[in-house]
Design an enzyme around this catalytic site. Structure first.
Site, PDB file in Angstrom:
ATOM      1  N   ALA A 298      -7.579  -4.914   1.698  1.00 35.01           N
ATOM      2  CA  ALA A 298      -8.040  -3.631   1.174  1.00 35.01           C
ATOM      3  C   ALA A 298      -7.713  -2.475   2.100  1.00 35.01           C
ATOM      4  CB  ALA A 298      -9.550  -3.690   0.928  1.00 35.01           C
ATOM      5  N   ASP A 299      -7.194  -2.761   3.297  1.00 34.03           N
ATOM      6  CA  ASP A 299      -6.964  -1.709   4.293  1.00 34.03           C
ATOM      7  C   ASP A 299      -5.487  -1.320   4.391  1.00 34.03           C
ATOM      8  OD1 ASP A 299      -8.187   0.033   6.220  1.00 34.03           O
ATOM      9  OD2 ASP A 299      -7.208  -1.126   7.794  1.00 34.03           O
ATOM     10  N   ALA A 300      -4.709  -1.582   3.359  1.00 31.00           N
ATOM     11  CA  ALA A 300      -3.283  -1.241   3.386  1.00 31.00           C
ATOM     12  C   ALA A 300      -3.107   0.218   2.983  1.00 31.00           C
ATOM     13  CB  ALA A 300      -2.504  -2.153   2.443  1.00 31.00           C
TER      14      ALA A 300
END
Length: 417
Positions: A298-300
């Protein structure tokens, strides 16, 4: 006090980054660089022009070379520099950065990389000492003659691999790998990142090669730098790159789409505008977007994708910093860049991939088919990748959890197409 840094690219002076008495920074290309038709601009956001760029125009690119968040705060405190003074931080750290550039005080010439000798590989004791120091001294900032910098909020260190042994670089020497210790706050991040990177590679995506290692029972990850190349004579040279935030003129602190950073639409537009073969690279970016959903990263955000200058072309850089963040409840489960305005896999339903395809300018049937193919590929390879990485001293349970999570997400993804 130094008031100007010369920006070097492959032994040639690109221009000058300077600061005036009021602390205002600016960048200007050299006349020679402007007149050289074969010389590329530093960034999509910094096209070749005679007029200097203001701090507002130059900061996204140059600050994008520096560490972020707590890493930057610790480095600034260790160096006795304000964390908001990007010029002074680049003065102290800019000898070895991401891409082909090196920043040296005006009047100084960077050491010739071809004349740098091979250092003695670090002993186990030395390597353990470095792992102990990195949380307190990121990039080993201020130690000896090291002037190293990498963007990001995670602890890491650029190193040189010599005959499979890890060494610290000499001044001016291009590094070949990035050493990444585990993240203290979260369990088994070495296993998690190694699994995500190896799975992506097994599925046919272009990914930076990684190797999980241990020293005295302590795990770490060794990532091969894709912005370095080895010439036939064995010499290592730097390749230029810029992340998407740098290319789009977005400040690092606004890298998330929810804070004004790029979303997938802007990313695909950038690839079509900047890449030599835009169609090919757009399809690679599509695969990357689908994989992030599959692995649960989710941190891309915009700084996790880059453009790379290689063999006379501009391409999408190999993927890096892949991590299944959904394994950690303390981290936000919402995608840094949403899929058709959907923030999690559970929110994606039939029709959303069609909307995503329209957003990014690709065929809806092709996008749906690619989602199904990648979900099937993830299910086929996840277990094997976990087994291959289940080496002594690494968490087999964490690797199996990663594989099971991917298989469950793959099954859910198949239902959305």
């Amino acid at each position: 006090m130094i008031a100007a840094l010369t920006v070097w690219w492959d032994g040639k002076a690109v221009g000058q980054l300077s600061i005036d008495r009021s602390g205002e920074m600016r960048f200007a290309y050299s006349q020679n660089w402007l007149e050289d038709e074969t010389a590329s601009p530093l960034s999509v956001s910094l096209p070749k022009q005679a007029e200097p760029f203001s701090r507002r125009q130059a900061r996204p690119f140059f600050e994008g070379l520096l560490p972020e968040e707590s890493q930057r705060e610790i480095i600034a405190a260790a160096l006795g520099v304000s964390k908001g003074n990007e010029f002074r931080l680049l003065e102290r750290l800019g000898g070895e950065v991401a891409g082909a550039l090196a920043l040296w005080p005006e009047g100084e010439t960077p050491p010739d990389p071809g004349r740098v000798g091979s250092a003695t590989p670090l002993s186990e004791i030395d390597l353990i000492a470095i792992l102990d120091r990195l949380p307190r001294r990121p990039m080993l900032a201020g130690e000896s003659e090291l002037r190293l910098s990498l963007a990001g909020a995670q602890s890491k260190l650029p190193v040189v691999l010599v005959d499979d042994g890890i060494t610290l670089p000499s001044p001016g020497q291009p590094t070949t790998h990035i050493l990444k210790p585990p993240i203290d706050r979260f369990e088994a991040t070495t296993e998690n990142e190694a699994f995500a990177m190896r799975l992506a590679a097994r599925m046919g995506l272009d990914v930076a090669p990684v190797e999980p290692r241990r020293v005295a029972g302590r795990p770490f990850l060794l990532v091969e730098r894709y912005d370095r190349a080895r010439l036939p004579d064995g010499q290592v040279c730097r390749l230029h790159q810029e992340d998407f935030c740098q290319a789009l003129g977005v400040f690092p602190e606004r890298k998330y789409a929810s804070e004004g950073g790029p979303g997938f639409r802007q990313c695909f537009e950038l690839v079509r505008r900047a890449c030599t073969r835009p169609g090919v690279e757009a399809l690679k970016l599509l695969d990357a977007a689908i994989f992030q959903v599959l692995v649960g990263n989710a941190d891309a955000h915009g700084k996790n994708y880059s453009l790379l200058h290689k063999d006379g072309a501009v391409v999408l850089a190999p993927l890096y910093d892949l991590l299944g963040t959904v394994a950690y409840p303390d981290l936000s489960p919402t995608f840094a860049m949403k899929i058709a305005r959907r923030g999690t896999l559970s929110e994606i339903g039939r029709g959303d991939w069609d909307r995503f395809a329209r957003d990014i300018g690709l065929s809806a049937p092709f996008t749906r088919r690619r989602v199904g193919e990648m979900a099937a590929s993830g299910m086929a390879f996840a277990g094997n990748v976990a087994e291959e990485l289940a080496l002594p001293g690494f968490s087999h349970a964490a690797l199996n959890d990663n594989a099971e999570r991917v298989m469950l997400r793959a099954a859910a993804m198949k239902k959305t197409v």
